[in-house]
Scaffold this motif. Structure first.
Motif, PDB file in Angstrom:
ATOM      1  N   GLN A   3      90.814 -57.821  48.385  1.00  3.76           N
ATOM      2  CA  GLN A   3      92.146 -57.281  48.614  1.00  3.76           C
ATOM      3  C   GLN A   3      92.725 -56.783  47.286  1.00  3.76           C
ATOM      4  N   ALA A   4      93.350 -55.627  47.335  1.00  4.97           N
ATOM      5  CA  ALA A   4      93.946 -55.044  46.128  1.00  4.97           C
ATOM      6  C   ALA A   4      95.273 -55.723  45.820  1.00  4.97           C
ATOM      7  N   LEU A  19      88.801 -40.393  36.748  1.00  3.02           N
ATOM      8  CA  LEU A  19      87.792 -39.884  37.684  1.00  3.02           C
ATOM      9  C   LEU A  19      87.984 -38.393  37.960  1.00  3.02           C
ATOM     10  N   LEU A  20      89.233 -37.961  38.065  1.00  6.72           N
ATOM     11  CA  LEU A  20      89.487 -36.542  38.309  1.00  6.72           C
ATOM     12  C   LEU A  20      89.022 -35.688  37.122  1.00  6.72           C
ATOM     13  N   LEU A  42      86.358 -41.891  44.507  1.00 10.78           N
ATOM     14  CA  LEU A  42      87.770 -41.535  44.700  1.00 10.78           C
ATOM     15  C   LEU A  42      88.259 -41.919  46.090  1.00 10.78           C
ATOM     16  N   THR A  43      87.403 -41.748  47.080  1.00 13.91           N
ATOM     17  CA  THR A  43      87.777 -42.129  48.451  1.00 13.91           C
ATOM     18  C   THR A  43      88.082 -43.624  48.524  1.00 13.91           C
ATOM     19  N   PHE A  44      87.195 -44.452  47.966  1.00 12.62           N
ATOM     20  CA  PHE A  44      87.411 -45.900  47.982  1.00 12.62           C
ATOM     21  C   PHE A  44      88.624 -46.288  47.138  1.00 12.62           C
ATOM     22  N   LEU A  45      88.796 -45.646  45.998  1.00 13.90           N
ATOM     23  CA  LEU A  45      89.933 -45.929  45.122  1.00 13.90           C
ATOM     24  C   LEU A  45      91.249 -45.628  45.821  1.00 13.90           C
ATOM     25  N   GLN A  49      94.400 -48.034  46.703  1.00 15.68           N
ATOM     26  CA  GLN A  49      95.781 -47.737  46.312  1.00 15.68           C
ATOM     27  C   GLN A  49      96.707 -47.818  47.524  1.00 15.68           C
ATOM     28  N   ALA A  50      96.272 -47.275  48.645  1.00 16.19           N
ATOM     29  CA  ALA A  50      97.091 -47.304  49.855  1.00 16.19           C
ATOM     30  C   ALA A  50      97.286 -48.742  50.333  1.00 16.19           C
ATOM     31  N   GLU A  51      96.227 -49.544  50.258  1.00 19.30           N
ATOM     32  CA  GLU A  51      96.316 -50.944  50.664  1.00 19.30           C
ATOM     33  C   GLU A  51      97.291 -51.707  49.772  1.00 19.30           C
TER      34      GLU A  51
END
Length: 74
Positions: A3-4, A19-20, A42-45, A49-51
């Protein structure tokens, strides 16, 4: 999956920026496998972030201090 922690949001933003920049360089150098790997990361990151952002908005619930149950007499 771990969990973040909401306290990690600034660090996750730094990682995303890095990463960008790496993705931009990989595109310029035509490193297609690297671009694909960075896109996956990036998708997982962004999901983390959303979590973490969602957890900051969720109210906490006080469960109180546990107490022993009263003994039942038979």
């Amino acid at each position: 999956m771990l969990q973040a922690n909401p306290k990690m949001l600034p660090r996750l933003a730094e990682i995303e920026t890095d990463l960008l920049l790496r993705r931009k360089r990989a595109q310029e150098e035509h490193w297609l496998g690297e671009v694909e790997g960075i896109d996956s990361t990036l998708t997982f990151l962004r999901a983390k972030q959303a979590e973490a952002a969602r957890l900051t908005k969720r109210p906490t619930t006080d469960l109180g201090i546990p107490r022993p149950r009263p003994e039942e007499t038979e």
